[in-house]
Motif scaffolding. Sequence first.
Motif, PDB file in Angstrom:
ATOM      1  N   GLY B  39       0.812  -1.214   0.000  1.00 33.91           N
ATOM      2  CA  GLY B  39       0.000   0.000   0.000  1.00 33.91           C
ATOM      3  C   GLY B  39       0.840   1.256   0.000  1.00 33.91           C
ATOM      4  O   GLY B  39       0.347   2.339  -0.326  1.00 33.91           O
ATOM      5  N   SER B 129       4.076   0.148  -7.447  1.00 32.98           N
ATOM      6  CA  SER B 129       2.825   0.877  -7.189  1.00 32.98           C
ATOM      7  C   SER B 129       1.741   0.503  -8.189  1.00 32.98           C
ATOM      8  O   SER B 129       0.599   0.234  -7.820  1.00 32.98           O
ATOM      9  CB  SER B 129       3.068   2.382  -7.239  1.00 32.98           C
ATOM     10  OG  SER B 129       3.955   2.784  -6.218  1.00 32.98           O
ATOM     11  N   ALA B 133      -2.059  -1.740  -8.138  1.00 32.79           N
ATOM     12  CA  ALA B 133      -3.330  -1.332  -8.739  1.00 32.79           C
ATOM     13  C   ALA B 133      -3.852  -2.400  -9.701  1.00 32.79           C
ATOM     14  O   ALA B 133      -5.057  -2.682  -9.743  1.00 32.79           O
ATOM     15  CB  ALA B 133      -3.166   0.004  -9.466  1.00 32.79           C
ATOM     16  N   ASP B 136      -5.154  -5.267  -7.596  1.00 28.43           N
ATOM     17  CA  ASP B 136      -6.417  -4.888  -6.952  1.00 28.43           C
ATOM     18  C   ASP B 136      -7.598  -5.007  -7.913  1.00 28.43           C
ATOM     19  O   ASP B 136      -8.744  -5.187  -7.489  1.00 28.43           O
ATOM     20  CB  ASP B 136      -6.348  -3.444  -6.442  1.00 28.43           C
ATOM     21  CG  ASP B 136      -5.556  -3.331  -5.140  1.00 28.43           C
ATOM     22  OD1 ASP B 136      -5.225  -4.395  -4.564  1.00 28.43           O
ATOM     23  OD2 ASP B 136      -5.274  -2.202  -4.722  1.00 28.43           O
ATOM     24  N   ARG B 264       1.073   6.842   0.014  1.00 32.48           N
ATOM     25  CA  ARG B 264       0.241   5.683  -0.343  1.00 32.48           C
ATOM     26  C   ARG B 264       0.173   5.554  -1.850  1.00 32.48           C
ATOM     27  O   ARG B 264       0.030   6.550  -2.551  1.00 32.48           O
ATOM     28  CB  ARG B 264      -1.190   5.885   0.178  1.00 32.48           C
ATOM     29  CG  ARG B 264      -1.281   6.118   1.668  1.00 32.48           C
ATOM     30  CD  ARG B 264      -0.817   4.909   2.437  1.00 32.48           C
ATOM     31  NE  ARG B 264      -1.214   5.063   3.827  1.00 32.48           N
ATOM     32  CZ  ARG B 264      -1.958   4.169   4.470  1.00 32.48           C
ATOM     33  NH1 ARG B 264      -2.335   3.060   3.871  1.00 32.48           N
ATOM     34  NH2 ARG B 264      -2.283   4.376   5.730  1.00 32.48           N
ATOM     35  N   ASN B 265       0.207   4.326  -2.343  1.00 35.38           N
ATOM     36  CA  ASN B 265       0.052   4.121  -3.788  1.00 35.38           C
ATOM     37  C   ASN B 265      -1.199   4.818  -4.313  1.00 35.38           C
ATOM     38  O   ASN B 265      -1.189   5.436  -5.366  1.00 35.38           O
ATOM     39  CB  ASN B 265      -0.024   2.622  -4.109  1.00 35.38           C
ATOM     40  CG  ASN B 265       1.316   1.941  -3.937  1.00 35.38           C
ATOM     41  OD1 ASN B 265       2.361   2.554  -4.147  1.00 35.38           O
ATOM     42  ND2 ASN B 265       1.292   0.680  -3.540  1.00 35.38           N
ATOM     43  N   ARG B 266      -2.290   4.726  -3.544  1.00 37.37           N
ATOM     44  CA  ARG B 266      -3.556   5.291  -4.046  1.00 37.37           C
ATOM     45  C   ARG B 266      -3.497   6.806  -4.191  1.00 37.37           C
ATOM     46  O   ARG B 266      -4.232   7.391  -4.975  1.00 37.37           O
ATOM     47  CB  ARG B 266      -4.724   4.874  -3.154  1.00 37.37           C
ATOM     48  CG  ARG B 266      -4.624   5.367  -1.742  1.00 37.37           C
ATOM     49  CD  ARG B 266      -5.917   5.126  -0.953  1.00 37.37           C
ATOM     50  NE  ARG B 266      -5.811   5.754   0.354  1.00 37.37           N
ATOM     51  CZ  ARG B 266      -5.514   5.130   1.482  1.00 37.37           C
ATOM     52  NH1 ARG B 266      -5.341   3.812   1.482  1.00 37.37           N
ATOM     53  NH2 ARG B 266      -5.412   5.795   2.612  1.00 37.37           N
ATOM     54  N   GLN B 267      -2.585   7.461  -3.405  1.00 37.08           N
ATOM     55  CA  GLN B 267      -2.439   8.910  -3.538  1.00 37.08           C
ATOM     56  C   GLN B 267      -1.868   9.303  -4.889  1.00 37.08           C
ATOM     57  O   GLN B 267      -1.993  10.459  -5.309  1.00 37.08           O
ATOM     58  CB  GLN B 267      -1.478   9.454  -2.463  1.00 37.08           C
ATOM     59  CG  GLN B 267      -2.000   9.423  -1.053  1.00 37.08           C
ATOM     60  CD  GLN B 267      -0.915   9.922  -0.095  1.00 37.08           C
ATOM     61  OE1 GLN B 267      -0.133   9.148   0.426  1.00 37.08           O
ATOM     62  NE2 GLN B 267      -0.884  11.229   0.106  1.00 37.08           N
ATOM     63  N   ALA B 269      -2.748   8.161  -7.786  1.00 36.96           N
ATOM     64  CA  ALA B 269      -3.726   8.113  -8.880  1.00 36.96           C
ATOM     65  C   ALA B 269      -4.165   9.526  -9.218  1.00 36.96           C
ATOM     66  O   ALA B 269      -4.564  10.290  -8.336  1.00 36.96           O
ATOM     67  CB  ALA B 269      -4.925   7.254  -8.476  1.00 36.96           C
TER      68      ALA B 269
END
Lengths: 271, 271
Positions: B39, B129, B133, B136, B264-267, B269
């Motif tokens: 993550g 990273s 994704a 997921d 965070r990886n999601r940041q 995007a």
Amino acid sequence: MTVFAAVQRTGGEAVLRSVEARRACRNGMASSTAGVANGFVQGNLAILPEKLAGAFHRFCQLNPKPCPIIGMSDVGDPRIPALGLDLDIRTDVPRYRVWRDGEVTDEPTDIMNHWRDDLVTFVLGCSFSFEEALLDEGLPIRHIEHNVRVPMYRTNIACSPSGPFEGPMVVSMRPFKPADAIRAVQITSRFPSVHGAPVHLGHPHSIGIKDVAKPDYGDPVPVADDEIPVFWACGVTPQAVIANAKLPFAITHAPGLMLVTDLRNRQLAVL
Amino acid sequence: MTVFAAVQRTGGEAVLRSVEARRACRNGMASSTAGVANGFVQGNLAILPEKLAGAFHRFCQLNPKPCPIIGMSDVGDPRIPALGLDLDIRTDVPRYRVWRDGEVTDEPTDIMNHWRDDLVTFVLGCSFSFEEALLDEGLPIRHIEHNVRVPMYRTNIACSPSGPFEGPMVVSMRPFKPADAIRAVQITSRFPSVHGAPVHLGHPHSIGIKDVAKPDYGDPVPVADDEIPVFWACGVTPQAVIANAKLPFAITHAPGLMLVTDLRNRQLAVL
């Protein structure tokens, strides 16, 4: 409201081109709409009796990539104000196909004599919109360069059935160099209401296409050794499904002779 | 500020995993960071003397797909607070490579003895990273399934040169079925700061790869007949370019042993 009042309301001279295109259809224009009113959304047409419309609507819901709905009428109402205030679906498409029991029985330039109080109109997105976006980004489109129709193929991808509507997805193919194919995925992903991202690339046989040089509809185009054939869900799918269902009665547009709407292609971009 | 104060400021237990990973490195942990602190963003490392840092920074600017900068230090400062309040770049990477005149002369677990007041640190995005994704979204990643390193290749795509920094782009390859390849383009397009969309797919020879079964770095993985090899710009590119430049002095991480950050990886995007 008059045509000119509608034009004034929605932005003047620029919108006139779509309104003018529909007026030309009303006055008998019966040729391809490719390149007509550039910038405006064109649509595939399906008109069905109310008792079949529910199953067809669900078919579109289940198969949004080949059948993205961009407009729909009330039962028996020939107007679709969201697509054009002056729009009359009985006269505003260049040429129609009237289907009876799965056969084309008439190809008139208006359907005033075929109209019924129980008919429901569906307008489905068309690849002309995403092709404009690809061209705007500088990507070459082979069938446009060659001035032929896009090659289309029946696949082994089954649509999700609904009532009498079932059959394979039809796809259109455009060859690109690999980096352009990647860019084309990005660009068309922004336009889900006009078929969106491709459904396949690179291995035609994997989706049941034996020979890309022999399309089932449209014209063949060359694919170079260093190119990738990229396949998009195609608006011919609902027409093929309607033919296959052998309905007592249905009306579609004649291929390539589409409904021109007042929507702008750029409005369809989700990003 | 203590480690625990930093942890409390940035979100408690979850962040602890990245802070803990760096603390483990400080205490001598010297193994691959694959799967560590899931993550959290991991980064490629390049540390250069100030007089070379400007040209390298420009190289990254000119070649953002292989060299996306996610963090950078001040001259002589071992901290990069934006990537971790407690982060000390001299101790927090599991294993380093010290380069002199284009050769690796040392592979220490800290660089306290090599540190200088003129050094500038660059942290570059890493494919871990975007692989998170992809996983997921349910896409299978072949080299992870086979528990080997991703296959990487030198290409005939020249990076834009800057000062002593020049050379070919290195790419990593992941095979996918065509529909998954399209989805992978969409997913990775959302993450431009960790290499973004692929740079190529389908025709390895077009980018100078003679045999996908013989990678220049990493391990080979099988590509099935109905799959497409998909190629992304790779963070090995800057390391290859630094080696090629035969700089008097530089420091990188050892391959696969990355810097774990608090991002965070999601940041990352953009959508």
